[in-house]
Design a protein around this motif. Structure first.
Motif, PDB file in Angstrom:
ATOM      1  N   ALA A 206      -5.416  93.147  86.596  1.00 14.37           N
ATOM      2  CA  ALA A 206      -4.073  93.441  87.091  1.00 14.37           C
ATOM      3  C   ALA A 206      -3.528  92.776  88.519  1.00 14.37           C
ATOM      4  CB  ALA A 206      -3.824  94.951  87.434  1.00 14.37           C
ATOM      5  N   VAL A 207      -4.612  92.680  89.335  1.00  8.25           N
ATOM      6  CA  VAL A 207      -4.490  91.963  90.481  1.00  8.25           C
ATOM      7  C   VAL A 207      -4.192  90.649  90.388  1.00  8.25           C
ATOM      8  CG1 VAL A 207      -5.686  91.229  92.536  1.00  8.25           C
ATOM      9  CG2 VAL A 207      -5.610  93.594  91.960  1.00  8.25           C
ATOM     10  N   MET A 208      -5.062  89.901  89.304  1.00  8.14           N
ATOM     11  CA  MET A 208      -4.974  88.581  89.194  1.00  8.14           C
ATOM     12  C   MET A 208      -3.644  88.025  88.286  1.00  8.14           C
ATOM     13  SD  MET A 208      -7.522  87.492  90.860  1.00  8.14           S
ATOM     14  CE  MET A 208      -7.452  85.890  90.584  1.00  8.14           C
ATOM     15  N   SER A 209      -3.116  89.251  87.846  1.00  9.18           N
ATOM     16  CA  SER A 209      -1.695  88.765  87.069  1.00  9.18           C
ATOM     17  C   SER A 209      -0.740  88.854  88.041  1.00  9.18           C
ATOM     18  CB  SER A 209      -1.670  89.769  86.104  1.00  9.18           C
ATOM     19  OG  SER A 209      -1.415  91.109  86.258  1.00  9.18           O
ATOM     20  N   GLY A 210      -0.993  89.335  89.230  1.00 14.25           N
ATOM     21  CA  GLY A 210       0.169  89.370  90.130  1.00 14.25           C
ATOM     22  C   GLY A 210       1.018  90.803  90.258  1.00 14.25           C
ATOM     23  N   LYS A 211       0.317  91.980  89.957  1.00 14.82           N
ATOM     24  CA  LYS A 211       0.979  92.955  89.978  1.00 14.82           C
ATOM     25  C   LYS A 211       0.724  93.615  91.306  1.00 14.82           C
ATOM     26  CE  LYS A 211       2.736  92.484  85.862  1.00 14.82           C
ATOM     27  NZ  LYS A 211       4.125  92.502  85.661  1.00 14.82           N
ATOM     28  N   ASN A 212       1.724  94.506  91.616  1.00 14.79           N
ATOM     29  CA  ASN A 212       1.436  95.560  92.715  1.00 14.79           C
ATOM     30  C   ASN A 212       0.620  96.612  92.227  1.00 14.79           C
ATOM     31  OD1 ASN A 212       2.952  93.908  94.224  1.00 14.79           O
ATOM     32  ND2 ASN A 212       4.794  95.048  94.159  1.00 14.79           N
ATOM     33  N   VAL A 213      -0.556  96.969  92.714  1.00 16.08           N
ATOM     34  CA  VAL A 213      -1.731  97.921  92.247  1.00 16.08           C
ATOM     35  C   VAL A 213      -2.065  98.852  93.205  1.00 16.08           C
ATOM     36  CG1 VAL A 213      -4.068  97.931  91.028  1.00 16.08           C
ATOM     37  CG2 VAL A 213      -2.539  95.841  90.439  1.00 16.08           C
ATOM     38  N   PHE A 214      -2.286 100.003  92.901  1.00 12.79           N
ATOM     39  CA  PHE A 214      -2.921 101.004  93.408  1.00 12.79           C
ATOM     40  C   PHE A 214      -4.114 101.568  92.632  1.00 12.79           C
ATOM     41  CE2 PHE A 214      -3.362 105.690  93.750  1.00 12.79           C
ATOM     42  CZ  PHE A 214      -4.356 105.767  95.142  1.00 12.79           C
ATOM     43  N   ALA A 233     -11.572  87.081  95.332  1.00 13.21           N
ATOM     44  CA  ALA A 233     -11.068  86.070  94.382  1.00 13.21           C
ATOM     45  C   ALA A 233      -9.742  85.580  94.570  1.00 13.21           C
ATOM     46  CB  ALA A 233     -10.843  87.154  93.035  1.00 13.21           C
ATOM     47  N   LEU A 234      -9.143  85.951  95.927  1.00  7.84           N
ATOM     48  CA  LEU A 234      -7.625  85.461  96.086  1.00  7.84           C
ATOM     49  C   LEU A 234      -8.009  84.396  97.222  1.00  7.84           C
ATOM     50  CD1 LEU A 234      -5.997  88.854  96.652  1.00  7.84           C
ATOM     51  CD2 LEU A 234      -5.810  87.135  94.635  1.00  7.84           C
ATOM     52  N   ALA A 235      -7.097  83.405  97.479  1.00 12.81           N
ATOM     53  CA  ALA A 235      -6.955  82.395  98.377  1.00 12.81           C
ATOM     54  C   ALA A 235      -7.081  82.972  99.853  1.00 12.81           C
ATOM     55  CB  ALA A 235      -5.862  81.421  98.138  1.00 12.81           C
ATOM     56  N   PRO A 236      -7.716  82.842 100.759  1.00 14.53           N
ATOM     57  CA  PRO A 236      -7.896  83.411 101.980  1.00 14.53           C
ATOM     58  C   PRO A 236      -6.617  83.209 102.970  1.00 14.53           C
ATOM     59  CG  PRO A 236      -9.601  81.675 101.769  1.00 14.53           C
ATOM     60  CD  PRO A 236      -8.656  81.885 100.517  1.00 14.53           C
ATOM     61  N   GLU A 237      -5.956  81.997 102.903  1.00 14.42           N
ATOM     62  CA  GLU A 237      -4.984  81.626 103.686  1.00 14.42           C
ATOM     63  C   GLU A 237      -3.670  82.259 103.819  1.00 14.42           C
ATOM     64  OE1 GLU A 237      -4.287  77.597 104.185  1.00 14.42           O
ATOM     65  OE2 GLU A 237      -6.356  77.075 104.663  1.00 14.42           O
ATOM     66  N   ASN A 238      -3.435  83.067 102.637  1.00 11.16           N
ATOM     67  CA  ASN A 238      -2.259  83.925 102.343  1.00 11.16           C
ATOM     68  C   ASN A 238      -2.827  85.266 101.807  1.00 11.16           C
ATOM     69  OD1 ASN A 238      -2.813  83.485  99.561  1.00 11.16           O
ATOM     70  ND2 ASN A 238      -1.323  81.624  99.618  1.00 11.16           N
ATOM     71  N   THR A 239      -3.855  85.671 102.060  1.00 14.04           N
ATOM     72  CA  THR A 239      -4.542  86.945 101.907  1.00 14.04           C
ATOM     73  C   THR A 239      -4.732  87.731 103.057  1.00 14.04           C
ATOM     74  OG1 THR A 239      -5.310  86.323  99.774  1.00 14.04           O
ATOM     75  CG2 THR A 239      -5.775  88.535 100.465  1.00 14.04           C
ATOM     76  N   PHE A 240      -4.264  89.007 103.171  1.00 15.13           N
ATOM     77  CA  PHE A 240      -4.381  89.696 104.628  1.00 15.13           C
ATOM     78  C   PHE A 240      -5.049  91.180 104.202  1.00 15.13           C
ATOM     79  CE2 PHE A 240      -1.424  86.486 105.830  1.00 15.13           C
ATOM     80  CZ  PHE A 240      -1.853  86.156 107.097  1.00 15.13           C
ATOM     81  N   ALA A 241      -6.254  91.274 104.632  1.00 17.27           N
ATOM     82  CA  ALA A 241      -6.990  92.579 104.741  1.00 17.27           C
ATOM     83  C   ALA A 241      -6.643  93.377 105.711  1.00 17.27           C
ATOM     84  CB  ALA A 241      -8.426  92.212 104.382  1.00 17.27           C
ATOM     85  N   THR A 242      -6.125  94.668 105.474  1.00 14.36           N
ATOM     86  CA  THR A 242      -5.820  95.674 106.339  1.00 14.36           C
ATOM     87  C   THR A 242      -6.515  97.129 106.118  1.00 14.36           C
ATOM     88  OG1 THR A 242      -3.716  96.344 105.406  1.00 14.36           O
ATOM     89  CG2 THR A 242      -3.928  94.305 106.681  1.00 14.36           C
ATOM     90  N   LEU A 326       1.236  93.750  96.749  1.00 12.43           N
ATOM     91  CA  LEU A 326       0.435  94.781  97.159  1.00 12.43           C
ATOM     92  C   LEU A 326      -0.922  95.133  96.521  1.00 12.43           C
ATOM     93  CD1 LEU A 326       3.154  97.445  98.140  1.00 12.43           C
ATOM     94  CD2 LEU A 326       1.870  95.453  99.765  1.00 12.43           C
ATOM     95  N   ILE A 327      -1.908  95.352  97.128  1.00  6.46           N
ATOM     96  CA  ILE A 327      -2.991  95.798  96.563  1.00  6.46           C
ATOM     97  C   ILE A 327      -3.698  97.031  97.440  1.00  6.46           C
ATOM     98  CG2 ILE A 327      -5.654  95.374  95.811  1.00  6.46           C
ATOM     99  CD1 ILE A 327      -3.652  92.155  96.231  1.00  6.46           C
ATOM    100  N   LEU A 328      -3.626  98.181  96.838  1.00  7.87           N
ATOM    101  CA  LEU A 328      -3.594  99.447  97.648  1.00  7.87           C
ATOM    102  C   LEU A 328      -5.002 100.056  97.211  1.00  7.87           C
ATOM    103  CD1 LEU A 328      -0.088 100.701  98.016  1.00  7.87           C
ATOM    104  CD2 LEU A 328      -1.358  98.943  99.527  1.00  7.87           C
ATOM    105  N   SER A 329      -5.862 100.622  98.130  1.00  4.63           N
ATOM    106  CA  SER A 329      -6.947 101.375  97.627  1.00  4.63           C
ATOM    107  C   SER A 329      -7.258 102.554  98.348  1.00  4.63           C
ATOM    108  CB  SER A 329      -8.264 100.179  97.740  1.00  4.63           C
ATOM    109  OG  SER A 329      -9.377 101.181  97.556  1.00  4.63           O
TER     110      SER A 329
END
Length: 617
Positions: A206-214, A233-242, A326-329
């Protein structure tokens, strides 16, 4: 695209510098979306096939040097002797890059032991030119590479060290020197990856297909593990981990959600929040394509609503969250948002922003932390607030457990953090003998308080022989020296630093040395703290134990004041045998009705199967 362990390819920013006979750059090409694929030709040579913009080329890989110091930032350099060139890789998913380089190292090392095809045979061959994807790593490949690593480790002096000035430049965010300085083999233990479960693969797809996932799940279902795989698995320059808290953010190498947003506490009116974001966080919001938020359950619904409005306005887009993925956990049945007395508490899932943004909800159900089905069933009942007589009786029966072992006492989880310091300090004072004091070393001493507030790493610790301690970092997963592993100080070594010798529950006794942690500031500055990976462990707060797995746990639930608090405490234990519940009442076990309704709707939808079918075909 779904994650595949056998896909040995990269999509990244690539710069190729061709070198003359003096080592100077004679020609260079680059492209931000280059494709690298590792394979073999008709002679079984290892070949790197490259698509760099309009230029397609292939290189036989035989003699090479790898520079892997910045792999965790999605960067690496491959230097070839023939033809003489350097390939600078950047903005590459960290997990993919790490596996790519490990496979490349292993296959090149194995090829050195193979009989080469002679020039005559190559000229006379009737085989048509071909290219086949390289095979995954075998046990033999891993053994060869690990033996190579062992040999390299014994010859460390053969590799010149990177100058300290270069290291300081890197830590201060200055331009790195891309000139190769040393040959590095960046593997120190077997490579075999831990495989994803079917549920985790659904999340990854789901994440790699570009969906907003919880994605959610009970304690021990591998949420943190999966989050790190997604980050890789995501490109670091435009991925922000918070994350919602500083400690949680530190564990995934990110920043707090408030820091990322640039709107302070978020308590100001929406127009003021927008102005703050445009002044302080505009470039971050513009750059962000994937936003990861861990421990989402502790984010207030009103703040989440403001965040969504800020994102749309700052990014000038009417799409939910301005088009950011969005990738929410997190687990809403664990710790809820922190609110002031009298303040109305709302959860993220209650907001319109959540309903408009989240495409897929997935609940992980396969518990990995515990393997006792009886204990798992008890925990599931507690998580859902189901307080049956059977559950209470089974938990009360643990009061008779003797869980101390070889001088290692159980850690008492307390509902109130003030009690923790009192318990730990009083026990330490009662121990006889001399106190050894250890201080942290920070690369920015003036920001030491920031590191302490945004991580679980202490700036000072006092130890004595007999002190009950806990590891605060994974040192060796295979030997059981993991974050949360319990032990007791048995002595101090004879070195100048008088490092502590610790005996752990797993049976290992060893000297514990200093380790490093990194914390990022809102401005992107990387703070580094060097400290012993230990903390006193007679007691710790339930709040700070979240995410940990503890060997022996003593729980007092008489003063539980939050929904989910009892569950967080009990689920830290690996099994019933390592758990001792001192006091518990039916009122200790409760879950918020709004959260139960939210999860029951997820269950009714059979989310992780039905929605994946709908969205991914």
């Amino acid at each position: 695209m779904s994650e595949s362990e056998e896909d040995i390819s990269l999509l990244c920013f690539l710069k190729i510098c061709y070198l003359d006979n003096k080592g100077n750059v004679s020609r260079q090409i680059s492209n931000p979306k280059s494709y690298l694929q590792l394979g073999r030709n008709e002679f079984r040579d290892i070949v790197l096939k490259i698509e760099c913009g309009k230029i397609h080329c292939s290189f036989k890989i035989k003699d090479m040097t790898l520079h892997t110091r910045f792999v965790k930032e999605g960067k690496s350099t491959i230097t070839l002797k023939q033809p003489p060139l350097q390939m600078f890789i950047s903005n590459c998913p960290v997990g993919k890059l790490s596996m790519f380089l490990k496979v490349l190292m292993a296959k090149v090392q194995k090829a050195k032991n193979a009989t080469p095809v002679s020039v005559k045979d190559r000229l006379q061959t009737l085989k048509p030119p071909s290219f086949q994807d390289i095979s995954p790593l075998t046990a033999l490949d891993i053994n060869i590479l690990n033996n190579k690593v062992s040999a390299a480790m014994t010859k460390k002096s053969a590799f010149p060290q990177t100058p300290k000035s270069t290291k300081r430049k890197r830590e201060h965010g200055m331009q790195e020197n891309t000139t190769p300085t040393r040959k590095i083999i960046a593997v120190s233990r077997p490579i075999a990856p831990r495989l994803l479960t079917t549920e985790q693969k659904n999340v990854m797809s789901a994440v790699m297909s570009g969906k907003n996932v919880f994605f959610t799940g009970s304690a021990g279902t591998g949420k943190s593990f999966l989050l790190k795989r997604i980050l890789g698995a995501l490109a670091p320059e435009n991925t922000f981990a918070t994350a919602s808290t500083g400690v949680a953010a530190c564990q995934i190498g990110g920043v707090t959600l408030h820091s990322f947003a640039g709107i302070g506490t978020g308590s100001a009116p929406i127009q003021q929040c927008i102005q703050l974001a445009q002044q302080k966080g505009k470039s971050t919001w513009k750059q962000c394509q994937h936003l990861i938020v861990d421990e989402i359950s502790m984010v207030d619904g009103e703040f989440f609503e403001k965040l969504e409005k800020v994102a749309r306005i700052v990014r000038n887009s009417d799409k939910p969250f301005g088009g950011i993925q969005l990738i929410l956990s997190g687990d809403f049945l664990q710790l809820p948002p922190v609110t002031k007395k009298g303040q109305n508490r709302t959860f993220c899932f209650q907001s319109a922003a959540w309903r408009n943004s989240i495409d897929i909800n997935i609940e992980l159900c396969m518990v990995k932390r515990q393997d006792d089905k009886n204990f798992i069933n008890i925990l599931q009942d507690v998580r859902r607030g189901r307080c049956t007589r059977d559950v209470i009786e089974k938990l009360k029966a643990t009061n008779s457990h003797r869980i101390d072992k070889d001088g290692i006492m159980a850690t008492k989880l307390s509902t109130h953090k003030d009690d923790v310091d009192i318990i730990n300090n009083s026990h330490l004072e009662k121990l006889p003998g001399h106190t050894q004091t250890y201080f942290a070393t920070d690369n920015y001493p003036e920001l030491s308080r920031f590191i302490s507030n945004h991580s679980h790493v202490l700036d000072k610790i006092d130890l004595k022989v007999g002190a009950q301690v806990m590891l605060t970092k994974n040192l060796d997963l295979q030997r059981g020296l993991v974050n949360g592993a319990r032990g007791v100080v048995t002595g101090f070594d004879a070195g100048q630093q008088k490092l502590p010798i610790v005996k752990f529950v797993c049976g290992i006794q060893q000297v514990v040395n200093y380790e490093k942690w990194t914390v990022k500031t809102p401005g992107g500055l990387v703070l580094v703290r060097k400290m012993l990976p230990l903390q006193l462990a007679w007691a710790m707060s339930i709040h700070k134990s979240q995410g940990m797995t503890l060997d022996c746990v003593e729980v007092s639930l008489g003063r539980v004041f939050e929904c989910g608090q009892a569950y967080v405490a009990l689920s830290r234990a690996r099994n019933l045998q390592g758990l001792k519940v001192l006091d518990i009442e039916p009122s200790s076990i409760r879950a918020d009705p709004r959260v139960l309704k939210f999860y029951s709707e997820l269950d009714c939808m059979n989310t992780y199967q039905t929605e994946m079918d709908d969205y991914l075909g």
